[in-house]
Write a protein that holds these residues in place. Structure first.
Motif, PDB file in Angstrom:
ATOM      1  N   SER A 100       0.848  -1.197   0.000  1.00 53.62           N
ATOM      2  CA  SER A 100       0.000   0.000   0.000  1.00 53.62           C
ATOM      3  C   SER A 100       0.886   1.250   0.000  1.00 53.62           C
ATOM      4  CB  SER A 100      -0.910   0.006   1.226  1.00 53.62           C
ATOM      5  OG  SER A 100      -0.146   0.188   2.396  1.00 53.62           O
ATOM      6  N   PHE A 101       0.234   2.363  -0.316  1.00 56.81           N
ATOM      7  CA  PHE A 101       0.939   3.644  -0.312  1.00 56.81           C
ATOM      8  C   PHE A 101       1.395   3.995   1.108  1.00 56.81           C
ATOM      9  CE2 PHE A 101       0.919   8.339  -0.070  1.00 56.81           C
ATOM     10  CZ  PHE A 101       1.915   8.587  -0.997  1.00 56.81           C
ATOM     11  N   ALA A 102       0.602   3.718   2.094  1.00 56.85           N
ATOM     12  CA  ALA A 102       0.948   3.986   3.490  1.00 56.85           C
ATOM     13  C   ALA A 102       2.191   3.198   3.888  1.00 56.85           C
ATOM     14  CB  ALA A 102      -0.227   3.647   4.399  1.00 56.85           C
ATOM     15  N   GLU A 103       2.293   1.956   3.426  1.00 56.19           N
ATOM     16  CA  GLU A 103       3.475   1.141   3.736  1.00 56.19           C
ATOM     17  C   GLU A 103       4.719   1.728   3.054  1.00 56.19           C
ATOM     18  OE1 GLU A 103       4.890  -3.548   3.649  1.00 56.19           O
ATOM     19  OE2 GLU A 103       2.878  -3.042   2.900  1.00 56.19           O
ATOM     20  N   VAL A 104       4.579   2.235   1.837  1.00 51.21           N
ATOM     21  CA  VAL A 104       5.700   2.868   1.119  1.00 51.21           C
ATOM     22  C   VAL A 104       6.166   4.113   1.873  1.00 51.21           C
ATOM     23  CG1 VAL A 104       6.329   4.103  -1.000  1.00 51.21           C
ATOM     24  CG2 VAL A 104       5.083   1.957  -1.152  1.00 51.21           C
ATOM     25  N   VAL A 105       5.212   4.919   2.331  1.00 53.17           N
ATOM     26  CA  VAL A 105       5.550   6.129   3.088  1.00 53.17           C
ATOM     27  C   VAL A 105       6.245   5.745   4.392  1.00 53.17           C
ATOM     28  CG1 VAL A 105       4.567   8.096   4.350  1.00 53.17           C
ATOM     29  CG2 VAL A 105       3.733   7.541   2.054  1.00 53.17           C
ATOM     30  N   ASN A 106       5.728   4.742   5.092  1.00 46.61           N
ATOM     31  CA  ASN A 106       6.320   4.286   6.347  1.00 46.61           C
ATOM     32  C   ASN A 106       7.744   3.769   6.111  1.00 46.61           C
ATOM     33  OD1 ASN A 106       6.498   3.647   9.076  1.00 46.61           O
ATOM     34  ND2 ASN A 106       5.694   1.582   8.762  1.00 46.61           N
ATOM     35  N   LEU A 107       7.946   2.950   5.069  1.00 46.06           N
ATOM     36  CA  LEU A 107       9.291   2.431   4.736  1.00 46.06           C
ATOM     37  C   LEU A 107      10.248   3.581   4.388  1.00 46.06           C
ATOM     38  CD1 LEU A 107       8.445  -0.737   2.588  1.00 46.06           C
ATOM     39  CD2 LEU A 107       9.551  -0.692   4.820  1.00 46.06           C
TER      40      LEU A 107
END
Length: 163
Positions: free
Chosen positions: A110-117
């Motif tokens: 997800s986009f949220a996971e990309v931002v978190n990473l």
């Protein structure tokens, strides 16, 4: 009567070398005899001895400075190799970190996971860069101080001897 070059006579205490006055031979001027060799001979010998001693001190000082420079160059080469090794090690760590980050991005769902990473990776990268810069700075200071120290000691020693 006016004085000009024509009516001036120079009187000297000169006699001809053959003992006759104006006999056509070179005149010889009577001067007191000084033994210049006796007067200046001792001074010349003292000056030569001092010059020889000074040259010997300069030669010894030159050898000491040369040895200090040789030691400094050797130390510099060793520490520069340490610095280069550390740069290669840091590059390897940073490359591995970037590749790990890219592999994590590839499996993100997800986009949220990309931002978190991305946020986590950027924080770790900044912390690592700060730590790595400090290590490199410390190594650079070590190179500078260990290279300059033998030269500084040698020059101080030579200057104290000269004073």
């Amino acid at each position: 009567m006016t004085m000009n070059d024509a009516n001036l006579k120079a009187e000297t205490n000169a006699t001809a070398l053959n003992g006759t006055a104006n006999g056509g031979a070179m005149p010889r001027f009577d001067m007191p005899f000084f033994n210049f060799q006796a007067i200046f001979g001792d001074l010349a010998e003292q000056g030569a001895a001092r010059a020889k001693a000074n040259l010997e001190r300069m030669r010894a000082a030159s050898e000491e400075v040369t040895e200090a420079l040789r030691e400094a160059c050797s130390t510099n080469a060793t520490r520069a190799a340490d610095y280069g090794t550390k740069v290669i090690e840091i590059s390897n760590i940073n490359t591995s970190s970037a590749l790990e980050f890219l592999s994590q991005l590839a499996v993100a769902r997800s986009f949220a996971e990309v931002v978190n990473l991305s946020t986590t990776h950027n924080r770790k990268t900044l912390e690592a860069a700060s730590r790595q810069n400090r290590e490199l700075w410390d190594l650079a200071q070590k190179v500078a101080s260990e290279t300059a120290e033998p030269i500084k000691k040698s020059f101080n020693l030579v200057l104290h001897r000269a004073a």
